[in-house]
Design a protein around this motif. Structure first.
Motif, PDB file in Angstrom:
ATOM      1  N   ASP A 171       0.620   2.528   9.374  1.00  0.00           N
ATOM      2  CA  ASP A 171       0.091   2.364   8.013  1.00  0.00           C
ATOM      3  C   ASP A 171       0.198   3.653   7.216  1.00  0.00           C
ATOM      4  O   ASP A 171       0.374   3.633   5.999  1.00  0.00           O
ATOM      5  CB  ASP A 171      -1.390   1.941   8.064  1.00  0.00           C
ATOM      6  N   HIS A 173       0.802  -1.229   0.000  1.00  0.00           N
ATOM      7  CA  HIS A 173       0.000   0.000   0.000  1.00  0.00           C
ATOM      8  C   HIS A 173       0.834   1.277   0.000  1.00  0.00           C
ATOM      9  O   HIS A 173       0.258   2.375  -0.006  1.00  0.00           O
ATOM     10  CB  HIS A 173      -1.016  -0.002   1.163  1.00  0.00           C
ATOM     11  N   TYR A 216      -1.262   0.535  14.632  1.00  0.00           N
ATOM     12  CA  TYR A 216      -1.286   0.082  13.232  1.00  0.00           C
ATOM     13  C   TYR A 216      -1.623   1.249  12.303  1.00  0.00           C
ATOM     14  O   TYR A 216      -1.009   1.428  11.255  1.00  0.00           O
ATOM     15  CB  TYR A 216      -2.317  -1.035  13.026  1.00  0.00           C
ATOM     16  N   ARG A 217      -2.621   2.068  12.712  1.00  0.00           N
ATOM     17  CA  ARG A 217      -3.014   3.194  11.846  1.00  0.00           C
ATOM     18  C   ARG A 217      -1.862   4.182  11.700  1.00  0.00           C
ATOM     19  O   ARG A 217      -1.630   4.719  10.608  1.00  0.00           O
ATOM     20  CB  ARG A 217      -4.251   3.895  12.430  1.00  0.00           C
ATOM     21  N   HIS A 262      -1.411  -3.311   4.912  1.00  0.00           N
ATOM     22  CA  HIS A 262      -1.820  -2.507   6.065  1.00  0.00           C
ATOM     23  C   HIS A 262      -1.812  -3.370   7.335  1.00  0.00           C
ATOM     24  O   HIS A 262      -2.204  -4.545   7.294  1.00  0.00           O
ATOM     25  CB  HIS A 262      -3.258  -1.989   5.879  1.00  0.00           C
TER      26      HIS A 262
END
Ligand SMILES: Cc1cc2nc3c(=O)[nH]c(=O)nc-3n(C[C@H](O)[C@H](O)[C@H](O)COP(=O)(O)OP(=O)(O)OC[C@H]3O[C@@H](n4cnc5c(N)ncnc54)[C@H](O)[C@@H]3O)c2cc1C
Length: 436
Positions: A431, A136, A427-428, A292
């Motif tokens: 990402d 991504h 994680y966000r 992600h």
């Protein structure tokens, strides 16, 4: 003997709504004997039983609810011949020769699953269309390159996708290339679990349902498994309760239950897409999960619904918040999709380990168990069951693809568990950034 079936509460999933009922099964009552007892009737327990019956070994599964009630009947059904993060070199570095045998098993795991389905004529709505992991951000092509290099070395049929190839495969400009394994694909997981259960019965195995095991213990040279209404004594034991190990009895296997964080993973199915739209979105119907941490994933079911999902934290109606969030994501990835409506939203527990490695254990004489699927073991559980079957039949450890370790519990597990969903914030954060 009770022969009720489907008297248990099933999660309101696409799979539960669309899959024909499983076989009628008794519950465990009184004192019963078997050569091997398996606790848990998910893919691991069912595959172990199937392979034991193929070898002529007497086996009985004791399942708390019905076959497939745990992660096996609720998952996204992506058949993926890799782990979520560790790659072959990590497994070999950690486990040596056993790690190499494990890598070979994992490499062949998707084909093994599809071959098993075909061999026993199981109607699992299976499609061996391949599995793709698009990246991504441009920098994450390093992940695909590493995976491609390492899996190629082990003879896996993999390819590195350019940005153009990923766009053609997925019908979206959102990704920057990817990793592609042709042996993967997808299934209706509950249909697979129920089909495996029927196969085990047809081969002469026994399955007791609606029989939560309270505990198991060594008595003399036997293992004794206790439920509220019965007990089963066996020479050998396989614990296949995985992320659901603490769900019905805290006394079942606290060491295994405490070495994983059970993290709720949400699954969703759209309305069936029109044929015109479907042909523009993942036109060759591969299974897809990207890079992600807050995973983007999707595959079609047999009725052309996109089966996807997401993660959510905080108070409020989680299903409704997810619908809005994931609809917006799908529209961003594939603007041609138009209005997105979800017919099904459900969830299940994924057993996460701190290093994303599976944990396979000897629990005592002729007793084995594993946990730590890390959301990536639909394919793995089928050959893993074959290896566990060999282990209880006395095949020496040096011939098994089982890298045994001692259980290592997560400190302050009970205190940390409520905070596990907050990992999503990390994680966000990651990402949204490029990797170094
Ligand atoms: C929402 C979700 C999505 C996922 N998506 C994917 C995917 O797309 N691809 C992929 O590769 N992996 C995926 N996974 C992971 C995959 O589903 C699991 O790795 C796999 O199903 C594990 O199978 P299992 O048989 O080991 O465990 P389970 O299927 O969980 O089976 C354990 C069984 O043990 C039973 N049990 C528990 N306690 C007791 C007791 N006391 N007595 C008797 N029985 C007991 C439970 O009822 C359950 O049926 C997903 C998991 C979830 C939850």
């Amino acid at each position: 003997m009770s022969t009720l079936t489907n008297s248990v509460q099933w999660p309101p999933s696409l799979w539960a709504a669309q899959t024909p009922p499983g076989p009628e099964l008794p519950d465990l009552q009184g004192s019963v004997q078997a050569d091997v007892v398996i606790i848990g009737g998910g893919f691991t327990g069912l595959s172990t039983a199937l392979h034991l019956r193929e070898a002529g070994t007497d086996v009985a599964i004791v399942e708390a609810m019905e076959p497939g009630w745990g992660a096996s009947g609720r998952n996204n059904g992506q058949v993926i011949p890799t782990l979520s993060r560790p790659d072959p070199d990590d497994l070999v570095a950690r486990h040596g020769a056993a790690g190499e045998r494990f890598v070979a098993m994992l490499r062949d795991s998707a084909s093994n699953l599809f071959d098993t389905v075909r061999r026993y004529n199981i109607d699992a709505e299976h499609e061996q269309t391949g599995w793709v992991q698009p990246v991504h951000t441009p920098g994450r092509i390093k992940i695909a390159e590493r995976r491609f290099k390492q899996w190629s070395k082990f003879g896996a049929p993999v390819e590195l996708l350019s940005r153009d190839q990923a766009r053609d495969m997925l019908g979206s400009d959102a990704w920057h290339g990817g990793f592609w394994n042709k042996t993967g694909g997808h299934i209706n997981p509950l249909a697979l679990a129920r089909g495996l259960a029927r196969t085990v019965l047809s081969l002469g195995g026994r399955i007791y349902a609606r029989s939560p095991v309270i505990d198991f213990a060594r008595q003399g040279d036997r293992w004794v498994v206790r439920t509220a209404r019965g007990e089963l004594s066996a020479r050998a034991l396989v614990l296949a309760s995985n992320a659901y190990s603490g769900e019905f009895s805290k006394a079942l296997a606290p060491d295994l239950a405490h070495e994983v964080m059970p993290v709720l993973s949400w699954q969703m199915a759209t309305q069936p897409l029109s044929d015109n739209i479907r042909k523009t979105i993942i036109p060759a119907r591969q299974a897809m999960s990207d890079t992600h941490g807050e995973l983007y994933f999707a595959r079609y079911d047999a009725r052309n619904r996109l089966v996807t999902g997401g993660a959510v934290i905080g108070p409020g109606n989680k299903a409704e918040r997810l619908k809005a969030r994931v609809a917006e994501r799908l529209q961003r990835l594939w603007p041609q999709i138009g209005e997105v409506r979800f017919d099904y939203v459900w969830n299940g527990y994924v057993g996460m380990t701190t290093d994303y490695m599976p944990r396979i254990h000897r629990l005592g004489p002729d007793a084995y168990g594993w946990t730590g699927c890390n959301g990536r073991a639909v394919a793995l559980t089928i050959p893993l069951g074959a290896e566990l079957a060999k282990a209880v039949r006395g095949v020496p450890a040096k011939q098994l693809a089982l890298p045994f370790t001692e259980p290592v519990t997560i400190p302050a597990h009970a205190l940390l568990r409520p905070f596990a969903p907050l990992m999503l914030l990390l994680y966000r954060y990651r990402d949204a950034r490029e990797i170094a």
